[in-house]
Design a protein around this motif. Structure first.
Motif, PDB file in Angstrom:
ATOM      1  N   UNK A   4       0.861  -1.157   0.026  1.00 16.39           N
ATOM      2  CA  UNK A   4       0.057  -0.113  -0.082  1.00 16.39           C
ATOM      3  C   UNK A   4       0.935   1.323   0.063  1.00 16.39           C
ATOM      4  N   UNK A   5       1.916   1.265   0.782  1.00 13.02           N
ATOM      5  CA  UNK A   5       2.858   2.438   0.942  1.00 13.02           C
ATOM      6  C   UNK A   5       3.447   2.531  -0.644  1.00 13.02           C
ATOM      7  N   UNK A   6       3.995   1.655  -1.086  1.00 14.73           N
ATOM      8  CA  UNK A   6       4.582   1.714  -2.559  1.00 14.73           C
ATOM      9  C   UNK A   6       3.638   2.340  -3.390  1.00 14.73           C
ATOM     10  N   UNK A   7       2.418   1.627  -3.525  1.00 17.95           N
ATOM     11  CA  UNK A   7       1.218   2.151  -4.526  1.00 17.95           C
ATOM     12  C   UNK A   7       1.114   3.793  -3.993  1.00 17.95           C
ATOM     13  N   UNK A   8       1.445   4.026  -2.807  1.00 15.90           N
ATOM     14  CA  UNK A   8       0.869   5.603  -2.520  1.00 15.90           C
ATOM     15  C   UNK A   8       2.144   6.447  -2.907  1.00 15.90           C
ATOM     16  N   UNK A   9       3.261   5.970  -2.757  1.00 16.26           N
ATOM     17  CA  UNK A   9       4.371   6.596  -3.430  1.00 16.26           C
ATOM     18  C   UNK A   9       4.538   6.754  -4.726  1.00 16.26           C
ATOM     19  N   UNK A  10       4.079   5.922  -5.530  1.00 16.18           N
ATOM     20  CA  UNK A  10       3.984   5.971  -6.996  1.00 16.18           C
ATOM     21  C   UNK A  10       2.888   6.677  -7.466  1.00 16.18           C
ATOM     22  N   UNK A  11       1.856   7.078  -6.547  1.00 17.92           N
ATOM     23  CA  UNK A  11       0.787   8.180  -6.768  1.00 17.92           C
ATOM     24  C   UNK A  11       0.994   9.458  -6.855  1.00 17.92           C
ATOM     25  N   UNK A  47       2.022  13.167  -7.232  1.00 19.75           N
ATOM     26  CA  UNK A  47       1.801  14.245  -8.251  1.00 19.75           C
ATOM     27  C   UNK A  47       1.966  15.512  -7.709  1.00 19.75           C
ATOM     28  N   UNK A  48       3.093  16.328  -8.244  1.00 24.21           N
ATOM     29  CA  UNK A  48       3.362  17.672  -7.391  1.00 24.21           C
ATOM     30  C   UNK A  48       2.303  18.490  -7.500  1.00 24.21           C
ATOM     31  N   UNK A  49       1.462  18.266  -8.351  1.00 24.79           N
ATOM     32  CA  UNK A  49       0.202  19.498  -8.593  1.00 24.79           C
ATOM     33  C   UNK A  49      -0.730  18.925  -7.700  1.00 24.79           C
TER      34      UNK A  49
END
Length: 137
Positions: free
Chosen positions: A90-97, A99-101
């Motif tokens: 879950x943390x990996x998926x969150x990190x991959x999601x 978006x700077x904006x």
């Protein structure tokens, strides 16, 4: 057992979550003063001292607030269990999601993803309460 509808005059239990994040980890600052004025009993999950400030502001207005502490790791674990995935996945998926904006940190992604699992957890813990609402603070 089916729940009976609440009387229209009975306010819902309001659930909220506030975990203080570093300035660069959020899109903008959050001011809970307006949201905390909702005249209904609150259950606020999050980290101290932020949730203590929310409770104090609500107490000054005579509003009931229950606090439950949870940090980002506890939220990750709760949500992962609810979703049937490992906390690391879950943390990996969150990190991959990130978006700077739109979503500048994995912690913010996780908070947004965790609203429904946290609401489901609260509802299971208090099945006699027929009405719930989520308010962002």
């Amino acid at each position: 057992m089916p729940r009976t509808p609440a009387a229209p005059s009975e306010p819902p239990r309001v659930l909220s979550l506030f975990i203080e994040l570093p300035r660069g980890a959020v899109k903008h600052g959050y001011s809970f003063q307006h949201a905390a004025k909702v005249p209904a009993p609150y259950l606020v999950y999050g980290t101290q001292p932020a949730i203590g400030r929310i409770a104090a502001a609500r107490a000054a207005a005579g509003l009931l607030t229950e606090l439950r502490e949870i940090d980002i790791g506890g939220l990750r674990n709760l949500s992962a269990a609810s979703l049937g995935v490992s906390p690391a996945a879950l943390e990996l998926a969150a990190r991959r999601s990130v978006d700077a904006t739109h979503c500048p940190s994995w912690e913010l992604v996780l908070i947004w993803l965790s609203k429904l699992p946290l609401l489901a957890t609260a509802m299971r813990a208090e099945p006699a309460l027929p009405r719930w609402a989520w308010v962002d603070v």
